[in-house]
Design a protein around this motif. Structure first.
Motif, PDB file in Angstrom:
ATOM      1  N   ALA A 155      52.492  22.698  63.611  1.00  0.00           N
ATOM      2  CA  ALA A 155      53.650  23.019  64.454  1.00  0.00           C
ATOM      3  C   ALA A 155      54.927  23.189  63.649  1.00  0.00           C
ATOM      4  N   ARG A 156      55.062  22.479  62.532  1.00  0.00           N
ATOM      5  CA  ARG A 156      56.295  22.622  61.726  1.00  0.00           C
ATOM      6  C   ARG A 156      56.491  24.059  61.275  1.00  0.00           C
ATOM      7  N   PHE A 157      55.377  24.717  60.955  1.00  0.00           N
ATOM      8  CA  PHE A 157      55.444  26.112  60.520  1.00  0.00           C
ATOM      9  C   PHE A 157      55.289  27.076  61.696  1.00  0.00           C
ATOM     10  N   ASP A 158      54.358  26.744  62.598  1.00  0.00           N
ATOM     11  CA  ASP A 158      53.960  27.706  63.625  1.00  0.00           C
ATOM     12  C   ASP A 158      55.062  28.012  64.633  1.00  0.00           C
ATOM     13  N   ILE A 159      55.737  27.001  65.122  1.00  0.00           N
ATOM     14  CA  ILE A 159      56.655  27.209  66.243  1.00  0.00           C
ATOM     15  C   ILE A 159      57.835  28.100  65.863  1.00  0.00           C
ATOM     16  N   PRO A 160      58.577  27.817  64.796  1.00  0.00           N
ATOM     17  CA  PRO A 160      59.669  28.745  64.448  1.00  0.00           C
ATOM     18  C   PRO A 160      59.173  30.130  64.052  1.00  0.00           C
ATOM     19  N   LEU A 161      57.981  30.192  63.447  1.00  0.00           N
ATOM     20  CA  LEU A 161      57.419  31.484  63.043  1.00  0.00           C
ATOM     21  C   LEU A 161      57.023  32.311  64.270  1.00  0.00           C
ATOM     22  N   LEU A 162      56.287  31.701  65.196  1.00  0.00           N
ATOM     23  CA  LEU A 162      55.833  32.442  66.371  1.00  0.00           C
ATOM     24  C   LEU A 162      56.995  32.799  67.291  1.00  0.00           C
ATOM     25  N   ARG A 163      57.969  31.937  67.378  1.00  0.00           N
ATOM     26  CA  ARG A 163      59.147  32.257  68.204  1.00  0.00           C
ATOM     27  C   ARG A 163      59.783  33.550  67.729  1.00  0.00           C
TER      28      ARG A 163
END
Length: 371
Positions: free
Chosen positions: A276-284
């Motif tokens: 989630a540390r990488f995924d959430i800002p990336l996917l947003r």
């Protein structure tokens, strides 16, 4: 014609005349797309294919005739019938509309310039008039990657600028297309049907997460013609040695890299970190960009939690609907290599409006127009 650019570039350098047969329209299950060409030189040497073998003999003879007669371009139609399907027809049941014309490189130097760009893996477009006034059929115009117009037989015509503008637009879109122009007395008085051959730069596949699955996916993406980038914030994992098939391996925070890199409507974004540390800002960020595909790896439980966090970040439902997660088609894949095939299969299906179902379970045309 750009499917055989390397050979045609060599023939142009040698000032060798050749006949060019090009698919300008397809219906049904025709095997190869609009813009695919066969070329035949004066010695009978042939390069390319327009049907996967069904009508190559007939096309070759027509090319020899056009080249020998030095006459105007000819139009030929190949379809399916019980009488001639195995003679000069398409056994697959499709229909091809083909234009055959003689090309003399000495009188069309702009073609050599465009072919040189394509042979050098640089973008270019060639516009070819396939229907309209007799005097214009077969006329061509080339646009190079910097939007400059090479010297062309069509450039001196009143319709030249309209054709050049459309060829430039198709080059920017990265798509070969048959377009209709004309009917406007001010800009293009003649009604024309123009085939714009486009060789664009390779589409990008951005893989985030320097994991074993990324190594297999980078190999599959390279095989499919993508320019592959692997990005991870951890320098110990993001190394060129671990990803020899990637065109670029970058150490950076995924969302920061995506924010500053170039993407377009053909770009595939594959998020394999399931952190989630990488995924959430990336996917947003990714779900707000005009890219072709956004997929994220993880279990269904991970996916549900990911959706919750993205909603908390203000991502709307229409944006979330773009997310392909869990990533890939249901192939029962387990190994990294199988998973890479599952992911690339979904990317192909999205690009060509495929269902992802076995063809034995579907009806209608096998090939669809691009989405």
């Amino acid at each position: 014609m750009l499917n055989i650019a390397d050979t045609l570039h060599r023939w142009c350098r040698e000032a060798r005349p050749f006949a060019l047969a090009t698919v300008v329209d397809v219906t049904g299950s025709a095997p190869l797309p609009v813009g695919t060409s066969v070329a035949v030189d004066e010695d009978g040497n042939a390069v390319g294919s327009i049907s996967g073998g069904c009508v190559e003999g007939a096309v070759h003879e027509l090319c020899r005739q056009v080249l020998h007669d030095q006459g105007p371009p000819q139009r030929a139609w190949f379809g399916y019938s019980d009488d001639d399907a195995f003679a000069v027809g398409l056994t697959c049941g499709g229909e091809l509309d083909v234009v055959v014309q003689r090309i003399d490189p000495a009188t069309q130097p702009h073609l050599g310039a465009a072919l040189a760009e394509v042979a050098g893996d640089r973008p270019a477009a060639v516009a070819q008039v396939v229907d309209g006034p007799d005097a214009l059929i077969g006329a061509t115009l080339s646009v190079l990657g910097d939007s400059s117009i090479a010297d062309a037989t069509l450039a001196a015509e009143p319709t030249g600028q309209a054709v050049a503008d459309r060829a430039t637009a198709q080059l920017r879109a990265g798509r070969t297309a048959l377009v209709s122009l004309g009917g406007d007395a001010d800009t293009c008085p003649d009604r024309l049907c123009v085939l714009v051959h486009v060789a664009a730069t390779r589409p990008r596949m951005l893989i985030f997460g320097a994991v074993d699955f990324a190594a297999a996916l980078s190999k599959a993406g390279r095989f499919l013609g993508y320019r592959v980038t692997v990005c991870d914030a951890r320098p110990v994992f993001a190394t060129a040695t671990r990803f020899p098939h990637a065109d670029e391996v970058t150490v950076d925070w995924p969302h920061r890299y995506l924010e500053h890199t170039e993407v377009d409507g053909r770009t595939a974004v594959c998020v394999l970190t399931h952190d989630a540390r990488f995924d959430i800002p990336l996917l947003r960020l990714a779900l707000d960009l005009p890219v072709a595909y956004v997929g994220a790896m993880g279990s269904r439980r991970t996916h549900d939690e990911r959706l919750r966090l993205l909603r908390e970040q203000g991502v709307t439902e229409d944006r979330l609907a773009r997310l392909r997660s869990p990533i890939g088609l249901d192939l029962g894949a387990r190994t990294p290599e199988e998973t890479a095939i599952s992911i690339t299969a979904e990317i192909i299906a999205r690009a060509h409006r495929g269902t992802g179902r076995p063809l034995t379970c579907t009806t209608g045309p096998i090939h669809r127009a691009p989405a």
